[in-house]
Structures are given as C-alpha cells and as structure tokens.
Design an enzyme around this catalytic site. Sequence first.
Site, PDB file in Angstrom:
ATOM      1  N   LEU A  67       0.811  -1.218   0.000  1.00 21.70           N
ATOM      2  CA  LEU A  67       0.000   0.000   0.000  1.00 21.70           C
ATOM      3  C   LEU A  67       0.846   1.270   0.000  1.00 21.70           C
ATOM      4  O   LEU A  67       0.380   2.332   0.388  1.00 21.70           O
ATOM      5  CB  LEU A  67      -0.933  -0.006   1.221  1.00 21.70           C
ATOM      6  CG  LEU A  67      -1.809  -1.259   1.345  1.00 21.70           C
ATOM      7  CD1 LEU A  67      -2.569  -1.258   2.660  1.00 21.70           C
ATOM      8  CD2 LEU A  67      -2.753  -1.385   0.162  1.00 21.70           C
ATOM      9  N   CYS A  68       2.068   1.179  -0.456  1.00 18.53           N
ATOM     10  CA  CYS A  68       3.023   2.285  -0.440  1.00 18.53           C
ATOM     11  C   CYS A  68       3.032   2.993  -1.796  1.00 18.53           C
ATOM     12  O   CYS A  68       2.732   2.386  -2.823  1.00 18.53           O
ATOM     13  CB  CYS A  68       4.420   1.715  -0.129  1.00 18.53           C
ATOM     14  SG  CYS A  68       5.743   2.932  -0.097  1.00 18.53           S
TER      15      CYS A  68
END
Length: 188
Positions: A67-68
Amino acid sequence: MTHPTRRRLLALTLPLIGALAMTASPLSAEALTGPAPAWAMPSIEGGQISSGDFKGKVVLLVNSASLCGYTPQYGDLQALQDKWAARGLVVLAVPSDDFHQEKTSNGEVKDFCELTFGLTLPMTEISKVTGPEAAGPYPWLAKTLGFVPRWNFNKVLFDGEGRVVGTWGSGAAPLGGEIEAAVSALLS
C-alpha cells in the site's frame, strides 16, 4: 484518529519520510562487509527461504509493502529479475508492515502481488525489518553497516559470496540506474 485526519497527517509527513528514505550508500567495486551470517525466513509460498538457497547468486533484498507509493516498483523488480536471473540474480521481496502500509495477511499480499504485478520472484511472509524483532539478515545489516530501512522499498545488494556491495533508499529505481549497473557489474 479518523481516516481523513490520518490521510492529512500522512500527506504532510510522507515527503519528509520519502526524502530520508532516498539516501543511498556509495557503491564501490569492493564489498562493504564480509559475508552475512546464515539466516532463514518463512516463505510466503510455505517452507523457508534461507541464505543458503542463494549461494553463488547475486541477491537484491527489498523490504516491500503493498500500500506504499513505491509499490509500483514491484513491476521493475520483476523485470530486473527476469532480465538477469539466467546470469545469477535473485530479487527477494520482504513484505513488512513496519511502516503501516502492508496488507493484513500473507494471502492478501501474495494475491495482490501476483494479480497486480505478475510477481514470480521469491517473497517472504510479512516480516519485521526494523527494531529488536527484525528478521533474516536485517539485524546483521543494522549492527554491521548501520543499515536500517527508513521506509518501504529500501534495497540491499549482496554479491555471490553474501557480502553487501550497495544499499539504496526507496527512491532508487531498480532498472536503468545505479542498481542495475551494480547488478550488471557483478554478473559480467
């Protein structure tokens, strides 16, 4: 903390964190360390991944997160492995929630990486890469080099003898820059 407040806080702090994470050590022709001690970590596929699996291979170790903002690097990491695997490169992804940007289960990470990026590179289970519970080679990297990931997608390059020859922060592109040049030099 509500989600909008958390998003605003992240929007304010991410540029600062990103700037810190982009630092890299200078790359030299010589190894920065002696060989890393043996280590093992659980594989996301089941079983174990160990340093012994990579004897004689060049390994690019990457702490990752689904989720970066740097998650699209998975595509380039897979392309790097595809390009150099026949000559001895292994890209090893270590999903970590140390920076609160990983999915909640190993199954979710595995499915996301396979479906979104077509990843076939080896991957550990979600693991700690910082602090006293850091897994695999990360405690040795911290003690020996002072290298502790400051964000997701920090990279460490090991030569075929298990010696560190370079480290890079999150912003270092896997393809077409310093990292690929270092891989090429080691495999030529």
